[in-house]
Design an enzyme around this catalytic site. Sequence first.
Site, PDB file in Angstrom:
ATOM      1  N   ARG A  37       0.817  -1.216   0.000  1.00 49.29           N
ATOM      2  CA  ARG A  37       0.000   0.000   0.000  1.00 49.29           C
ATOM      3  C   ARG A  37       0.853   1.269   0.000  1.00 49.29           C
ATOM      4  O   ARG A  37       0.510   2.249  -0.643  1.00 49.29           O
ATOM      5  CB  ARG A  37      -0.950  -0.010   1.188  1.00 49.29           C
ATOM      6  CG  ARG A  37      -2.005  -1.088   1.001  1.00 49.29           C
ATOM      7  CD  ARG A  37      -3.005  -0.995   2.088  1.00 49.29           C
ATOM      8  NE  ARG A  37      -4.028  -2.027   1.961  1.00 49.29           N
ATOM      9  CZ  ARG A  37      -5.039  -2.136   2.782  1.00 49.29           C
ATOM     10  NH1 ARG A  37      -5.174  -1.278   3.768  1.00 49.29           N
ATOM     11  NH2 ARG A  37      -5.925  -3.088   2.624  1.00 49.29           N
ATOM     12  N   ASP A 143     -16.311   8.635   8.540  1.00 50.18           N
ATOM     13  CA  ASP A 143     -15.120   7.806   8.322  1.00 50.18           C
ATOM     14  C   ASP A 143     -13.901   8.714   8.436  1.00 50.18           C
ATOM     15  O   ASP A 143     -13.984   9.933   8.261  1.00 50.18           O
ATOM     16  CB  ASP A 143     -15.161   7.134   6.942  1.00 50.18           C
ATOM     17  CG  ASP A 143     -14.298   5.868   6.897  1.00 50.18           C
ATOM     18  OD1 ASP A 143     -14.866   4.754   6.947  1.00 50.18           O
ATOM     19  OD2 ASP A 143     -13.062   5.997   6.824  1.00 50.18           O
TER      20      ASP A 143
HETATM   21  C1  SAM Z   1     -13.817  -2.458   6.567  1.00 51.80           C
HETATM   22  S1  SAM Z   1     -14.504  -0.851   6.554  1.00 51.80           S
HETATM   23  C2  SAM Z   1     -16.120  -1.180   7.207  1.00 51.80           C
HETATM   24  C3  SAM Z   1     -17.222  -0.516   6.413  1.00 51.80           C
HETATM   25  C4  SAM Z   1     -18.645  -0.820   6.883  1.00 51.80           C
HETATM   26  N1  SAM Z   1     -18.843  -0.386   8.248  1.00 51.80           N
HETATM   27  C5  SAM Z   1     -18.961  -2.275   6.725  1.00 51.80           C
HETATM   28  O1  SAM Z   1     -19.071  -2.990   7.726  1.00 51.80           O
HETATM   29  O2  SAM Z   1     -19.099  -2.735   5.590  1.00 51.80           O
HETATM   30  C6  SAM Z   1     -13.661  -0.072   7.927  1.00 51.80           C
HETATM   31  C7  SAM Z   1     -13.688   1.439   7.867  1.00 51.80           C
HETATM   32  O3  SAM Z   1     -13.276   1.952   9.130  1.00 51.80           O
HETATM   33  C8  SAM Z   1     -12.569   3.156   8.887  1.00 51.80           C
HETATM   34  N2  SAM Z   1     -11.724   3.493  10.048  1.00 51.80           N
HETATM   35  C9  SAM Z   1     -10.609   2.861  10.490  1.00 51.80           C
HETATM   36  N3  SAM Z   1     -10.078   3.498  11.555  1.00 51.80           N
HETATM   37  C10 SAM Z   1     -10.885   4.565  11.795  1.00 51.80           C
HETATM   38  C11 SAM Z   1     -10.865   5.610  12.765  1.00 51.80           C
HETATM   39  N4  SAM Z   1      -9.909   5.707  13.693  1.00 51.80           N
HETATM   40  N5  SAM Z   1     -11.839   6.544  12.712  1.00 51.80           N
HETATM   41  C12 SAM Z   1     -12.809   6.459  11.773  1.00 51.80           C
HETATM   42  N6  SAM Z   1     -12.896   5.497  10.831  1.00 51.80           N
HETATM   43  C13 SAM Z   1     -11.934   4.562  10.842  1.00 51.80           C
HETATM   44  C14 SAM Z   1     -11.764   2.861   7.634  1.00 51.80           C
HETATM   45  O4  SAM Z   1     -11.364   4.037   6.962  1.00 51.80           O
HETATM   46  C15 SAM Z   1     -12.749   2.004   6.828  1.00 51.80           C
HETATM   47  O5  SAM Z   1     -13.439   2.744   5.855  1.00 51.80           O
END
Ligand code: SAM
Length: 275
Positions: A37, A143
């Site tokens: 990445r 997000d």
């Molecule tokens: C795998 S996705 C999950 C998306 C959706 N909730 C689902 O279950 O399909 C995880 C998301 O969490 C976000 N994320 C990770 N760390 C975070 C943080 N500290 N604050 C806000 N969002 C965060 C990432 O950017 C990512 O878009």
Amino acid sequence: MKEFPFSDSDFKAISDKVYKACGIVLGPHKREMVYSRLARRIRANNLDSFSAYLDYLDDHLDEEFSAFINAITTNLTSFFRENHHFEFLKDDLIPLLLKRNQQSKRVRIWSAGCSTGEEPYSIAMTICEQFPKTWDVKILATDLDSNVLERACRGEYSATNVTGLSDVQLKKFFLKSPDGSLFKVKSEIQKMVHFKRLNLLENWPMKGPFDVIFCRNVLIYFDKETKDQLFEGYYSLLADHGHLLIGHSESMGKEHTEYKSLGKTMYRKASYASI
Ligand SMILES: C[S@@+](CC[C@H](N)C(=O)[O-])C[C@H]1O[C@@H](n2cnc3c(N)ncnc32)[C@H](O)[C@@H]1O
């Protein structure tokens, strides 16, 4: 032979920065993922090693830091992922909210870690038409990653992104491009969702109360300390009858007696059960 030198100390410096900025824990098994990445960021900035990239990052925080974090987050998602939560919303929570919120006529749902928007739009598709027009119904979708939020706001998805949806759902909730390659979420669904950038580790400006919080497939990246902090934060923003839904591989420790487990990674405030 790798394209860019990547030492143990580079990996440690990156893991430390990521943990400090957003709580994501990068264990040793994530080393290859981090390499591939961030190699893209190294190329984009015309650098030749991870240590040069780390120096560059320190000197160009304003320009590079969000691209660094965006490269690290995992954004996998889909419409109606873990569909039982949407069934629960439709069959149990909507009838509950129609009763509980009769006075305020206000419903607030938060999708925390909404990625490219499939989750909050699935919530909107589930609840639209379920509340009288006079009700104030809003979905907050947040997000950390600014790239995914930009895509979420556009609400445009490829044919592959919508394969799980039925023809009826596609017709009802999307506008199809003439060549059939793009599906745009209709404006009445888009209007229900408000996207905002929010790092869950930083201060939350919202006051709540939220009737339902979705935080699914996000906690999995955090350690226990961060998860506990989030469970407490969600508790304080949930309405008395509030529900918290987490991802299928996530769990809440038994010590969180302030929540009652309803099974299938669904929780509600324990105090509500005794009201
Ligand atoms: C795998 S996705 C999950 C998306 C959706 N909730 C689902 O279950 O399909 C995880 C998301 O969490 C976000 N994320 C990770 N760390 C975070 C943080 N500290 N604050 C806000 N969002 C965060 C990432 O950017 C990512 O878009």
